[in-house]
Design a protein around this motif. Structure first.
Motif, PDB file in Angstrom:
ATOM      1  N   ALA A   1       0.826  -1.209   0.000  1.00 37.46           N
ATOM      2  CA  ALA A   1       0.000   0.000   0.000  1.00 37.46           C
ATOM      3  C   ALA A   1       0.857   1.255   0.000  1.00 37.46           C
ATOM      4  CB  ALA A   1      -0.916  -0.002   1.210  1.00 37.46           C
ATOM      5  N   GLY A   2       0.630   2.104  -0.993  1.00 39.92           N
ATOM      6  CA  GLY A   2       1.244   3.421  -1.014  1.00 39.92           C
ATOM      7  C   GLY A   2       2.639   3.508  -1.594  1.00 39.92           C
ATOM      8  N   ASP A   3       3.295   2.420  -1.879  1.00 30.87           N
ATOM      9  CA  ASP A   3       4.647   2.460  -2.420  1.00 30.87           C
ATOM     10  C   ASP A   3       4.615   1.839  -3.816  1.00 30.87           C
ATOM     11  OD1 ASP A   3       7.311   1.849  -3.158  1.00 30.87           O
ATOM     12  OD2 ASP A   3       7.916   1.774  -1.062  1.00 30.87           O
ATOM     13  N   SER A   4       4.801   2.652  -4.842  1.00 30.72           N
ATOM     14  CA  SER A   4       4.620   2.170  -6.210  1.00 30.72           C
ATOM     15  C   SER A   4       5.637   1.098  -6.607  1.00 30.72           C
ATOM     16  CB  SER A   4       4.656   3.334  -7.202  1.00 30.72           C
ATOM     17  OG  SER A   4       5.902   3.983  -7.156  1.00 30.72           O
ATOM     18  N   VAL A   5       6.882   1.183  -6.118  1.00 34.13           N
ATOM     19  CA  VAL A   5       7.881   0.167  -6.446  1.00 34.13           C
ATOM     20  C   VAL A   5       7.492  -1.158  -5.801  1.00 34.13           C
ATOM     21  CG1 VAL A   5      10.291  -0.530  -6.159  1.00 34.13           C
ATOM     22  CG2 VAL A   5       9.737   1.823  -6.792  1.00 34.13           C
ATOM     23  N   ILE A   6       7.141  -1.114  -4.529  1.00 37.08           N
ATOM     24  CA  ILE A   6       6.724  -2.343  -3.849  1.00 37.08           C
ATOM     25  C   ILE A   6       5.432  -2.854  -4.477  1.00 37.08           C
ATOM     26  CG2 ILE A   6       5.893  -3.316  -1.665  1.00 37.08           C
ATOM     27  CD1 ILE A   6       7.927  -1.491  -0.255  1.00 37.08           C
ATOM     28  N   HIS A   7       4.522  -1.951  -4.823  1.00 32.04           N
ATOM     29  CA  HIS A   7       3.275  -2.381  -5.456  1.00 32.04           C
ATOM     30  C   HIS A   7       3.563  -3.099  -6.771  1.00 32.04           C
ATOM     31  CE1 HIS A   7      -0.961  -2.532  -6.289  1.00 32.04           C
ATOM     32  NE2 HIS A   7      -0.745  -2.016  -7.485  1.00 32.04           N
ATOM     33  N   GLU A   8       4.515  -2.597  -7.532  1.00 37.11           N
ATOM     34  CA  GLU A   8       4.891  -3.258  -8.785  1.00 37.11           C
ATOM     35  C   GLU A   8       5.456  -4.649  -8.502  1.00 37.11           C
ATOM     36  OE1 GLU A   8       7.698  -1.893 -12.320  1.00 37.11           O
ATOM     37  OE2 GLU A   8       6.419  -0.276 -11.569  1.00 37.11           O
ATOM     38  N   ASN A   9       6.295  -4.754  -7.478  1.00 36.66           N
ATOM     39  CA  ASN A   9       6.835  -6.054  -7.079  1.00 36.66           C
ATOM     40  C   ASN A   9       5.723  -6.976  -6.595  1.00 36.66           C
ATOM     41  OD1 ASN A   9       9.442  -5.268  -7.717  1.00 36.66           O
ATOM     42  ND2 ASN A   9       9.910  -4.622  -5.634  1.00 36.66           N
ATOM     43  N   TRP A  10       4.727  -6.406  -5.916  1.00 41.79           N
ATOM     44  CA  TRP A  10       3.588  -7.200  -5.450  1.00 41.79           C
ATOM     45  C   TRP A  10       2.819  -7.762  -6.642  1.00 41.79           C
ATOM     46  CZ3 TRP A  10      -1.641  -7.356  -6.109  1.00 41.79           C
ATOM     47  CH2 TRP A  10      -2.359  -8.185  -5.230  1.00 41.79           C
ATOM     48  N   LEU A  11       2.604  -6.946  -7.666  1.00 41.13           N
ATOM     49  CA  LEU A  11       1.890  -7.419  -8.857  1.00 41.13           C
ATOM     50  C   LEU A  11       2.621  -8.598  -9.507  1.00 41.13           C
ATOM     51  CD1 LEU A  11       0.772  -4.059 -10.490  1.00 41.13           C
ATOM     52  CD2 LEU A  11      -0.704  -5.765  -9.400  1.00 41.13           C
ATOM     53  N   ILE A  12       3.940  -8.522  -9.547  1.00 39.65           N
ATOM     54  CA  ILE A  12       4.735  -9.616 -10.108  1.00 39.65           C
ATOM     55  C   ILE A  12       4.610 -10.854  -9.229  1.00 39.65           C
ATOM     56  CG2 ILE A  12       7.102 -10.386 -10.595  1.00 39.65           C
ATOM     57  CD1 ILE A  12       7.656  -7.370 -11.364  1.00 39.65           C
ATOM     58  N   ALA A  13       4.743 -10.679  -7.916  1.00 40.03           N
ATOM     59  CA  ALA A  13       4.625 -11.812  -6.992  1.00 40.03           C
ATOM     60  C   ALA A  13       3.218 -12.413  -7.033  1.00 40.03           C
ATOM     61  CB  ALA A  13       4.975 -11.375  -5.569  1.00 40.03           C
ATOM     62  N   HIS A  14       2.217 -11.569  -7.179  1.00 42.43           N
ATOM     63  CA  HIS A  14       0.833 -12.031  -7.274  1.00 42.43           C
ATOM     64  C   HIS A  14       0.660 -12.915  -8.503  1.00 42.43           C
ATOM     65  CE1 HIS A  14      -3.512 -11.347  -8.383  1.00 42.43           C
ATOM     66  NE2 HIS A  14      -3.623 -11.797  -7.142  1.00 42.43           N
ATOM     67  N   GLU A  15       1.160 -12.471  -9.632  1.00 43.97           N
ATOM     68  CA  GLU A  15       1.060 -13.249 -10.859  1.00 43.97           C
ATOM     69  C   GLU A  15       1.830 -14.562 -10.714  1.00 43.97           C
ATOM     70  OE1 GLU A  15      -0.220 -13.939 -14.834  1.00 43.97           O
ATOM     71  OE2 GLU A  15      -0.897 -12.616 -13.243  1.00 43.97           O
ATOM     72  N   GLN A  16       3.014 -14.516 -10.137  1.00 46.96           N
ATOM     73  CA  GLN A  16       3.820 -15.727  -9.977  1.00 46.96           C
ATOM     74  C   GLN A  16       3.142 -16.735  -9.060  1.00 46.96           C
ATOM     75  OE1 GLN A  16       7.611 -14.122  -8.754  1.00 46.96           O
ATOM     76  NE2 GLN A  16       8.284 -13.867 -10.866  1.00 46.96           N
ATOM     77  N   PHE A  17       2.461 -16.272  -8.024  1.00 45.58           N
ATOM     78  CA  PHE A  17       1.741 -17.174  -7.125  1.00 45.58           C
ATOM     79  C   PHE A  17       0.635 -17.914  -7.874  1.00 45.58           C
ATOM     80  CE2 PHE A  17      -2.098 -17.620  -4.414  1.00 45.58           C
ATOM     81  CZ  PHE A  17      -1.674 -18.705  -3.666  1.00 45.58           C
ATOM     82  N   HIS A  18      -0.195 -17.152  -8.585  1.00 39.64           N
ATOM     83  CA  HIS A  18      -1.293 -17.788  -9.305  1.00 39.64           C
ATOM     84  C   HIS A  18      -0.778 -18.712 -10.408  1.00 39.64           C
ATOM     85  CE1 HIS A  18      -4.725 -16.060  -7.300  1.00 39.64           C
ATOM     86  NE2 HIS A  18      -4.065 -14.914  -7.243  1.00 39.64           N
TER      87      HIS A  18
END
Length: 181
Positions: free
Chosen positions: A78-95
């Protein structure tokens, strides 16, 4: 290079090609999102069930590892665009880790293509709306637990609920964006 990329985007359903007009990004709408959601639910639940049936210990370990990476980033996103981008990548990798247990590459490929198209809709809607009204960490934990617990029906139900809730929140975010403050 662009000549190579554009036809691939058309193949993936992310763009269209019209004679004499060239290429265009796909048109986004609530109706198309609902159709996409129905297709994703149908395919991803089939692939998830097959993954649970066919996945081995290496698959389980990968699902757990990808979930761990995602969980570590979820609280920080939440609130950190770099971490959010990393979260999107990790989210995709999990699924994708869950889907990779399926032994049918055509089904996995179809599920992955539909997931790619769905990413267009994340850009279309207000991203904060999606995470605002849900416990996404619990959703992912429950999905992982069902998958590695070899509970195919429960994992399919969790997958469907996760996809449909995302759609509901994306539609609500788009509606909020079009109304304005």
């Amino acid at each position: 290079m662009l000549r190579e990329v554009l036809p691939r985007l058309v193949e993936q359903g992310l763009a269209t090609s019209e004679p004499q007009l060239g290429f265009r990004v796909i048109e986004v709408s609530v109706e198309r999102l609902n159709h996409l959601t129905d297709a994703r639910v149908a395919i991803e639940t089939i692939v998830t069930r097959a993954a649970i049936q066919n996945g081995d210990l290496t698959w389980e370990a990968d699902v757990v590892a990808k979930h761990h990476a995602l969980a570590r980033l979820t609280d920080e996103a939440a609130g950190d665009s770099v971490i959010h981008e990393n979260w999107l990548i990790a989210h995709e990798q999990f699924h994708l880790a869950i889907l990779q247990g399926c032994s049918n590459p055509y089904l996995v490929d179809t599920a992955c293509r539909l997931r790619s198209i769905a990413e267009v809709y994340r850009c279309w809607s207000a991203p904060e709306q999606e995470l605002a009204h849900r416990d996404v960490a619990a959703e992912h934990r429950e999905l992982m637990d069902a998958a590695i617990g070899r509970l195919a029906d429960l994992a399919a139900d969790r997958t469907e609920a996760h996809i449909r809730l995302t759609t509901e929140l994306l539609v609500a975010g788009q509606a909020a964006r079009s109304v304005g403050p």
